[in-house]
Design a protein around this motif. Structure first.
Motif, mmCIF file in Angstrom:
data_model
loop_
_atom_site.group_PDB
_atom_site.id
_atom_site.type_symbol
_atom_site.label_atom_id
_atom_site.label_comp_id
_atom_site.label_asym_id
_atom_site.label_seq_id
_atom_site.Cartn_x
_atom_site.Cartn_y
_atom_site.Cartn_z
ATOM 1 N N GLU A 138 6.490 1.665 -7.144
ATOM 2 C CA GLU A 138 7.016 2.109 -8.211
ATOM 3 C C GLU A 138 6.227 3.585 -8.709
ATOM 4 N N PHE A 139 4.971 3.460 -8.215
ATOM 5 C CA PHE A 139 4.260 4.639 -8.821
ATOM 6 C C PHE A 139 3.600 5.183 -7.347
ATOM 7 N N ILE A 140 3.556 6.490 -7.342
ATOM 8 C CA ILE A 140 2.814 7.057 -6.145
ATOM 9 C C ILE A 140 1.580 7.871 -6.297
ATOM 10 N N ALA A 141 0.488 7.368 -6.075
ATOM 11 C CA ALA A 141 -0.799 8.321 -6.113
ATOM 12 C C ALA A 141 -1.197 9.233 -5.066
ATOM 13 N N THR A 171 1.920 3.407 -4.095
ATOM 14 C CA THR A 171 2.087 3.917 -2.780
ATOM 15 C C THR A 171 1.043 5.050 -3.030
ATOM 16 N N VAL A 172 0.002 4.897 -2.061
ATOM 17 C CA VAL A 172 -0.906 6.110 -2.088
ATOM 18 C C VAL A 172 -0.560 6.721 -0.806
ATOM 19 N N GLN A 173 -0.351 8.374 -1.270
ATOM 20 C CA GLN A 173 0.107 9.196 -0.258
ATOM 21 C C GLN A 173 -1.132 10.209 -0.040
ATOM 22 N N GLY A 183 -3.931 12.791 -8.544
ATOM 23 C CA GLY A 183 -2.932 12.367 -9.821
ATOM 24 C C GLY A 183 -1.791 11.151 -9.448
ATOM 25 N N ILE A 184 -1.294 10.377 -10.367
ATOM 26 C CA ILE A 184 -0.124 9.320 -10.138
ATOM 27 C C ILE A 184 1.039 9.703 -10.741
ATOM 28 N N TRP A 185 2.050 9.778 -9.989
ATOM 29 C CA TRP A 185 3.466 9.862 -10.503
ATOM 30 C C TRP A 185 4.302 8.583 -10.710
ATOM 31 N N ARG A 186 5.185 8.559 -11.426
ATOM 32 C CA ARG A 186 6.116 7.404 -11.429
ATOM 33 C C ARG A 186 7.145 8.114 -10.388
ATOM 34 N N THR A 187 7.599 7.036 -9.671
ATOM 35 C CA THR A 187 8.574 7.435 -8.558
ATOM 36 C C THR A 187 10.077 7.895 -9.140
ATOM 37 N N SER A 188 10.244 7.099 -10.185
ATOM 38 C CA SER A 188 11.942 7.550 -10.628
ATOM 39 C C SER A 188 11.642 8.806 -11.550
ATOM 40 N N LYS A 224 -10.471 1.611 0.624
ATOM 41 C CA LYS A 224 -11.554 1.092 -0.332
ATOM 42 C C LYS A 224 -11.278 1.000 -1.785
ATOM 43 N N LEU A 225 -9.929 1.532 -1.840
ATOM 44 C CA LEU A 225 -9.440 1.368 -3.368
ATOM 45 C C LEU A 225 -9.381 0.062 -3.825
ATOM 46 N N GLU A 226 -9.973 -0.256 -4.912
ATOM 47 C CA GLU A 226 -9.866 -1.735 -5.641
ATOM 48 C C GLU A 226 -8.461 -1.834 -6.158
ATOM 49 N N TYR A 227 -7.602 -2.377 -5.209
ATOM 50 C CA TYR A 227 -6.120 -2.963 -6.149
ATOM 51 C C TYR A 227 -5.633 -4.056 -5.074
ATOM 52 N N PRO A 228 -4.929 -4.728 -5.703
ATOM 53 C CA PRO A 228 -4.608 -5.980 -4.755
ATOM 54 C C PRO A 228 -3.601 -5.657 -3.720
ATOM 55 N N HIS A 229 -4.251 -5.775 -2.471
ATOM 56 C CA HIS A 229 -3.551 -5.530 -1.291
ATOM 57 C C HIS A 229 -1.832 -5.853 -0.951
ATOM 58 N N ASP A 230 -1.478 -6.729 -1.947
ATOM 59 C CA ASP A 230 -0.048 -7.078 -1.675
ATOM 60 C C ASP A 230 0.626 -6.078 -2.611
ATOM 61 N N ARG A 231 -0.081 -5.376 -3.441
ATOM 62 C CA ARG A 231 0.718 -4.360 -4.339
ATOM 63 C C ARG A 231 0.403 -2.907 -3.904
ATOM 64 N N LEU A 232 -0.353 -2.708 -2.729
ATOM 65 C CA LEU A 232 -0.626 -1.378 -2.400
ATOM 66 C C LEU A 232 -0.101 -1.057 -1.267
ATOM 67 N N GLN A 233 0.501 0.181 -1.042
ATOM 68 C CA GLN A 233 0.761 0.687 0.314
ATOM 69 C C GLN A 233 0.221 2.035 0.457
ATOM 70 N N ILE A 234 -0.322 2.120 1.740
ATOM 71 C CA ILE A 234 -0.838 3.471 2.018
ATOM 72 C C ILE A 234 0.001 4.072 2.842
#
Length: 497
Positions: free
Chosen positions: A139-142, A54-56, A217-222, A75-85
């Motif tokens: 699972e991770f938050i950028a 998830t990109v916040q 930065g990127i955080w692990r949600t847990s 424009k972030l290169e990441y599979p669209h089915d694995r990315l939430q904005i």
């Protein structure tokens, strides 16, 4: 000599010694950098299947950069089915309409992007991020602030470091979109370059506690949840969460080789607003977390480094206390008791306290392989900028020590990218309603004149006693504080028109 007289002189030297310790710590960072300059985090294994991210994008009244960040983040290169904005929008102006239009446009293209809004700003940025996590699926938050433009490959280059199960966060190095726009942005860039290329690099490489910088930065949600989630009881929620997570046993990684460009404050008032928040928030976290650090079962070296890290924002306050209450009385007492020939103590302390910081800032340019001569030429600008921040950051530290709370004030950005474009020109190109984005000039001009007067008195005293070697130092301080005061008065006048 009376006990009172001896106490005044002793306190003066103790305060100088404290400033010297801060300078020596900065100098130690440079020496430690030689040991860790080639350190790179262990090459990570690759995920067999990329995790969901998830990109916040937290923002508040960011009309000047709102569309730019939305158009960049998709424009972030990441599979669209694995990315939430998530565009986490607390705005109460027409930024909301701009965001809504761009979000709708990209949703129609099949991109998983949502416009997250709240009814109030409770908890400010920390509250917004925490509330948005209730609908985050990653699972991770950028996290990227609205004035940053991450490179398209940013996620793919950094996500695999999380194959190490104990890693809570990875921090990228800031680059600067408007580095060459003005003397102010060039000087700020040097300050931040040293923080990232030396301070963050050394702390991360030597397994000391360091911090997420609030963006890029990127955080692990847990890990966020395990550390107690985002908290709004300080103005630097990023530093607070970083310490809580690491004291829970999580590790963090700094990636000096992966840059993420962002925008620097384009005018002095915006810069002072940012520095005020960072300084006050840093002292708030010191009061909150330092006792926990010293109670924690971690090595003494970690505790000591954390103490310098969390207390460094008090350096200006210490200098101000010495200047206002002890500098002139100590000089008069020396004169009275013919106790003048102890400059061999003063001078080394002054050189170490200020020189350590300047060497640290200069070496940050060497660490990034930038032009050495250009960096050397900027040293006087660094000194002047430090003087201009003295009252601002001292007031921030004092308010934090007194427990006085204040609102999270965002740093206004202009959206400038090109070189040599003054922020005033950028502002003039937008509607009158948007000119409120200019920062309010911080108060303190009167105090700056008072400090300038004190150093002028000391300057006259030095001339009278023929301490010529002190004149350049004292003259720089006097001129610096007068310039800072005049600058503050000028901006108050500009904003009152």
């Amino acid at each position: 000599m009376s006990v009172l007289s001896m106490s005044i002189i002793a306190i003066h030297f103790v305060l100088l010694l404290v400033l010297c310790l801060f300078g020596l710590h900065r100098l130690s960072m440079v020496f430690r950098w030689f040991r860790y300059r080639k350190h790179l985090p262990k090459q990570p294994k690759s995920f067999e299947q990329l995790p969901r991210v998830t990109v916040q994008i937290p923002l508040y009244n960011e009309r000047m950069v709102a569309q730019r960040i939305v158009d960049s983040i998709v424009k972030l290169e990441y599979p669209h089915d694995r990315l939430q904005i998530q565009i986490v929008d607390d705005s109460n102006d027409d930024t909301c309409e701009l965001i809504a239009e761009r979000v709708k446009f990209y949703q129609q293209q099949g991109i998983d992007i949502e416009h997250v809004q709240r009814a109030n700003r409770q908890g400010f940025k920390a509250g917004a991020l925490k509330d948005a996590m209730s609908t985050a699926t990653g699972e991770f938050i950028a996290i990227f602030d609205a004035d940053f433009i991450p490179h398209p490959n940013t996620l793919l280059d950094s996500i695999h470091y999380f194959t190490q199960k104990d890693v809570a966060m990875v921090q990228l190095r800031w680059e600067h979109l408007n580095r060459r726009s003005s003397l102010l942005t060039k000087t700020q860039a040097i300050m931040l370059d040293a923080h990232f290329s030396i301070e963050q690099q050394v702390r991360s490489a030597s397994d000391k506690l360091f911090n997420f910088n609030g963006t890029a930065g990127i955080w692990r949600t847990s890990a966020i949840i395990d550390a107690g989630h985002w908290s709004a009881d300080t103005l630097t929620e990023d530093l607070d969460l970083s310490y809580r997570a690491q004291l829970k046993g999580w590790k963090m990684i700094y990636l000096n080789h992966i840059p993420c460009p962002g925008e620097l404050p384009a005018d002095m008032n915006a810069f002072k607003t940012q520095q005020y928040r960072w300084a006050k928030g840093g002292v708030q976290v010191m009061l909150k977390m330092l006792p926990t650090v010293w109670r924690a079962k971690i090595p003494f070296t970690k505790k000591l480094e954390s103490t310098f890290h969390l207390s460094n924002n008090l350096a200006y306050f210490v200098m101000l206390i010495d200047t206002l209450f002890f500098l002139v009385p100590s000089l008069l007492l020396r004169d009275k008791y013919d106790f003048l020939n102890i400059w061999w103590v003063d001078i080394p302390l002054l050189i170490l306290s200020s020189g350590g910081h300047l060497v640290y800032l200069y070496w940050g340019q060497i660490a990034l392989k930038r032009n050495k001569s250009r960096a050397l030429v900027k040293v006087p600008n660094l000194v002047m900028l430090g003087i201009q921040l003295a009252i601002n950051n001292s007031k921030a530290g004092l308010e934090a020590l007194m427990g006085r709370e204040s609102e999270f004030v965002r740093t206004p950005k202009t959206g400038e990218l090109q070189e040599n474009v003054k922020p005033e020109k950028v502002i003039s190109m937008v509607p009158e309603s948007i000119k409120r984005y200019r920062a309010v000039a911080p108060k303190g001009a009167i105090f700056e004149f008072v400090i300038a007067g004190i150093y002028a008195v000391v300057l006259m005293w030095a001339i009278n006693h023929q301490h010529w070697f002190m004149l350049p130092f004292l003259l720089l301080l006097t001129v610096g504080f007068v310039t800072a005061a005049l600058h503050s008065f000028y901006h108050h006048y500009q904003l009152s028109k």
